[in-house]
Scaffold this active site. Structure first.
Site, short mmCIF file in Angstrom:
data_model
loop_
_atom_site.label_atom_id
_atom_site.label_comp_id
_atom_site.label_asym_id
_atom_site.label_seq_id
_atom_site.Cartn_x
_atom_site.Cartn_y
_atom_site.Cartn_z
CG HIS A 146 -1.97 1.04 1.20
ND1 HIS A 146 -1.74 2.34 1.55
CD2 HIS A 146 -3.28 0.97 0.86
CE1 HIS A 146 -2.86 3.03 1.43
NE2 HIS A 146 -3.79 2.22 1.02
NE ARG A 414 -4.70 -8.14 -7.94
CZ ARG A 414 -5.38 -6.98 -7.90
NH1 ARG A 414 -6.68 -6.96 -8.08
NH2 ARG A 414 -4.75 -5.85 -7.65
CD GLU A 537 -11.19 -6.42 -10.05
OE1 GLU A 537 -10.63 -5.49 -9.45
OE2 GLU A 537 -10.73 -6.96 -11.07
CG ASP A 577 -11.52 -1.91 -9.24
OD1 ASP A 577 -11.27 -0.93 -9.95
OD2 ASP A 577 -10.65 -2.61 -8.71
NE ARG A 615 -14.01 -5.80 5.14
CZ ARG A 615 -13.70 -5.38 6.34
NH1 ARG A 615 -12.67 -5.88 6.98
NH2 ARG A 615 -14.40 -4.43 6.92
#
Length: 918
Positions: A146, A414, A537, A577, A615
């Site tokens: 992040h 991913r 999403e 999203d 989340r």
């Protein structure tokens, strides 16, 4: 347990804040000078005057606008450091309040396991029902990188030291000891002041990997095994004849280094590094614990009996030290250390591990072999009546090996479905299968891909000439396959497909896994240790998720892969999203509806569904209290297991300390058990009617949100100008680009900068916009409709959670400060048009919330948040004003290192102060 403490009970918090703030003030005066200290103090006093309506906000803004950039930076640093210290004080106060309740013999907090066990006892559950519900039990917090959680290791160390010193101070009565502790606090806060909060260069993924690994050493190595042991013991005590929790319940995961969706910096070397660093961290921990055990378990067989298995371990250990001749436990552990040393060196030949020994024995091939030997130690101790010894370090080590093995935490891969489509199309063309794959319809694609999964031959050879994108993707997957072969299948267990919309999206990844050897054929059907997981999403994808899953399970090749994973299929739900696509209320309801549909699909197809909740830290990205969020899931959605992402400032807030980690993990486990074994929805026969109400509300909210964000001319210009979103991408914040594609479209912007930008400007738009309009229009002039919503709020955890989270984020908004950011928009008509709509919707939403809940404020049900806002909001005020001014200078051409660093520091400070900003 609701925190309704009287003012006297919160005085210790105020004392702590005054103490830490006072020391910080002294440090600022001594090391930045009287002039900077006076600036900080004047801004602080003015901020409190604004809160008391004794000063107009523009006056403080004008004062700060006159501050030179060189002086603004230490002012920003001072307020940022105060926010960090205030966070520590609040965490300590929550810890203090929980201890007060426990010592007073009051009921346990609702989110505690003690409260959960009491609820389970009252429910008189059938053992077979419990065993079936928990057959695939898993609670997996998955840590992700992040951009605003980029703290230096020194800052982590200072946080830990200050927390420890404040805890010791709490129970110290000697004045001299108090003085010494405050001197130590001064030393730590001075270290903090003299440490740069941000790096001079863009954060690298390797830095993010190391940041994620810190939490294991800080808390997770000890807390997770202890919690797993306790939960297993308590559940088996209640249902002794049921096979419950044959695997550890809490098993953390990671995305850091494997998530390449929109991040070109993730390559094969990064994937290999992420797996290697995690594995080495686990092995280093195990070796250190074994060395400590060898020192501790000094029992002599002249005094206490030992088992034959333990004696065999000791005799074969290679420890011939005469001093240990009658100490079989030490000799056995020495041999175990020797075997694990060989394993560590074999897996990581370039790393030097402390606590290794050379015994000349073979290494362990699997963690199960190590567990077997540790089990022999445990059984021998218990057989000799020494369970109290076994229940200390040894039981923690066994639990750690059971959870962390030789891999530490599974790394999730991913990538976006569009990339997979291009790569597979190129491979099929090179192999001569078809050069028109992307022109095929869905049925033809599924048939072709299914056929590929029934044959072992690869599509390409090492001599193939491929595009850079395809070469890179295959290299990443080969690196993943190499890590799995070397470390074990637990190193990489999941592959997530972003923007998954079809069955072919799933099968394309299976074909790629087959190409690198991770998928193979067994008795004619494919088998793969890595499970492919669709990520739904957008609102549209969430609505179609169940149909996609059902269609995939009808494909024999895909179904055989699910069956090989004990019939468990994981599905990931995208909170960020979907919110960016349709707004807060519409996204939350789309998620709920998607879960209901997926539960039905799992039931009808005979699989066990596991949901992975994407989340974020903030409400706009699916954040909010985890316990309440899990209880708010629809019936059948939890089913004994869940995974959820943890990111942003909440990672540090939850896992930097054993006490915090225990409390937060306990809340996850408590909610998982309750959601699985109890009826927590509470709607009963009224559920269909409630669902219809929310279908209508969500549609109205969706239209209101889309009308502003996607259909208002000039909205993108307003957003990019009135927030620091452009600077988030420009100023070396995080390793990931702000957008998936080089465009300015909202759809292509990553959710993190979308939410972060609105949070920094104090609008918090993703956490509420559209809700007020939807409810106002739906109620109209009908008091019965208002009464319906009031009744649902009282009865339905989902609705309570939605409104509670919304209220929390709105309480952190400040449209007065947001107006200052709107002034960055030069087009006055555009500014008034967009900001005017935001203000009007904000007012509608607050009014609606108060009507439904019956409260008189946004924080009436959350005294802890009210106290936090009261303590810290005046310290946020200068950060926002200075950020606006620095943005104005930066955009006006003052592109200097000082201005850029100042903007970064304001972002960091506001993110720290708001605690869940992205």
């Amino acid at each position: 347990m609701t925190d309704t403490a009287p003012a006297s009970a919160t005085e210790p918090l105020r004392d702590d804040i005054r103490l830490l703030g006072g020391i910080l003030g002294t440090v600022v005066r001594e090391h930045a000078g009287d002039e900077i200290f006076d600036l900080v103090e004047a801004a602080r006093v003015a901020s409190f005057q604004i809160r008391r309506s004794e000063l107009e906000r523009p006056e403080l803004a004008a004062r700060l606008a006159a501050v030179p950039t060189a002086d603004a930076i230490p002012v920003v640093r001072a307020f940022s450091h105060f926010a960090l210290l205030a966070n520590l004080a609040e965490d300590l106060h929550r810890e203090r309040r929980r201890a007060v309740h426990v010592h007073a013999g009051e009921s346990s907090p609702d989110s505690s396991l003690a409260a959960t066990y009491a609820r389970l006892d009252a429910a008189s559950l059938d053992p077979d029902t419990v065993a079936d519900a928990l057959a695939a039990a898993l609670v997996a917090p998955v840590v992700t990188a992040h951009p605003t959680e980029t703290r230096r290791r020194t800052v982590f160390d200072v946080q830990t030291a200050v927390t420890d010193l404040m805890r010791r101070r709490e129970y110290t009565v000697d004045p001299h000891a108090h003085e010494a502790l405050e001197k130590d606090l001064h030393r730590q806060i001075l270290t903090l002041w003299q440490t740069a909060l941000i790096r001079l260069s863009r954060l690298r993924i390797s830095d993010e990997i190391e940041n994620g690994l810190r939490y294991y050493e800080l808390a997770l190595f000890d807390v997770v095994p202890e919690l797993n042991t306790e939960v297993r013991r308590e559940l088996r005590r209640r249902w002794p004849d049921a096979a419950i929790l044959t695997q550890p319940l809490v098993r953390p995961g990671s995305w850091i280094g494997g998530d390449r969706d929109g991040n070109p910096n993730v390559d094969a070397d990064v994937v290999a590094t992420a797996c290697d660093r995690a594995s080495a961290t686990a092995l280093r921990h195990h070796l250190g614990e074994l060395a400590a055990l060898e020192r501790e378990l000094s029992m002599s067989e002249r005094i206490t009996p030992v088992s034959g298995q333990l004696r065999a371990l000791a005799d074969g250990s290679g420890d011939d030290d005469p001093a240990h001749s009658d100490e079989p436990y030490r000799r056995a552990i020495h041999g175990i250390r020797g075997r694990l040393s060989v394993t560590a060196t074999r897996l990581h030949p370039g790393i030097e591990f402390p606590d290794t020994v050379d015994t000349g024995r073979e290494g362990y091939e699997t963690p199960a072999q190590l567990l077997s030997d540790l089990g022999a130690l445990d059984a021998s101790l218990r057989g000799a009546g020494s369970a109290v010894i076994a229940d200390d370090r040894l039981v923690r080590l066994r639990g750690a090996v059971e959870v962390y093995g030789f891999h530490l935490a599974p790394l999730d891969l991913r990538q976006n479905s569009e990339v997979h489509e291009r790569v597979v199309a190129e491979l099929l063309a090179w192999a001569g299968v078809t050069d028109r794959y992307r022109e095929l319809d869905e049925d033809a694609r599924v048939a072709l891909l299914g056929a590929e999964l029934r044959v072992r031959r690869p599509l390409i050879s090492p001599r193939a000439h491929l595009t850079e994108e395809t070469s890179k993707e295959l290299a990443i997957l080969r690196a993943a396959a190499a890590s799995v072969r070397r470390i074990g299948p637990a190193a990489i267990e999941h592959y997530i497909i972003s923007m998954c919309t079809s069955v072919s999206d799933l099968l394309e990844v299976e074909v790629l896994l087959k190409e690198v050897g991770l998928l193979d054929l067994d008795a004619g059907y494919p088998r793969c240790t890595v499970q492919v997981i669709p990520l739904f999403e957008t609102i549209e994808d969430l609505r179609g998720g169940a149909a996609t899953l059902t269609a995939a399970l009808a494909v024999p090749e895909f179904r055989s892969l699910v069956d090989a994973h004990d019939g468990v299929q994981e599905v990931m739900l995208g909170y960020s999203d979907s919110n960016k696509d349709g707004g807060y209320l519409a996204a939350n309801w789309a998620l709920y509806r998607a879960e209901l549909d997926l539960v039905d699909a799992a039931r009808s197809t005979g699989i066990r569904l596991r949901l992975f909740h994407g989340r974020g830290g903030t409400v706009g990205r699916g954040g909010g209290p985890s316990y309440d969020a899990i209880l708010a899931q629809p019936p059948g959605a939890v089913n004994g297991s869940l995974r959820l992402t943890e990111q942003g400032e909440v990672i540090s807030a939850k896992y930097r300390d054993p006490i915090l980690a225990r409390r937060n993990l306990e809340a996850l486990v408590a909610a998982t058990l309750e959601s699985t074994l109890l009826d927590v929805e509470g709607l009963g026969a009224a559920a269909p009617a409630a669902y219809r109400v929310f279908d209508e509300l969500a549609d109205l909210a969706y239209r209101a949100y889309r009308d502003l964000v996607h259909d208002t001319p000039g909205f993108v210009e307003y957003f990019t100008t009135s927030t620091p979103v452009a600077e988030i991408g420009d100023l070396n914040i995080g390793s990931r680009p702000a957008s998936r594609k080089p465009t300015t479209a909202i759809a292509d912007l990553r959710a993190i900068p979308w939410v972060l930008a609105w949070t920094q400007s104090r609008v918090m738009l993703p956490g509420w916009y559209g809700t007020g309009s939807a409810v106002t229009e739906w109620i109209g002039d009908d008091p019965e409709r208002l009464a319906t919503l009031q009744d649902l709020y009282r009865r339905w955890p989902f609705f309570r959670s939605v409104l509670s989270n919304m209220a929390q984020v709105m309480a952190k908004s400040d449209l007065g400060l947001a107006a200052r950011y709107s002034e960055l928009v030069e087009d006055e008509a555009l500014r008034e048009r967009v900001f005017g709509r935001i203000v009007a919707e904000h007012e509608r939403t607050v009014r609606m919330y108060l009507q439904i809940t019956g409260y008189d404020s946004l924080v009436a049900d959350n005294p802890a948040l009210e106290r936090s806002l009261h303590n810290r909001f005046p310290y946020l005020e200068p950060l926002n004003h200075l950020q606006v001014e620095l943005l104005r200078r930066y955009r006006g051409g003052e592109d200097t290192d000082q201005v850029r660093r100042g903007i970064q520091l304001t972002m960091n400070g506001l993110a720290t102060a708001l605690r869940n900003s992205g």
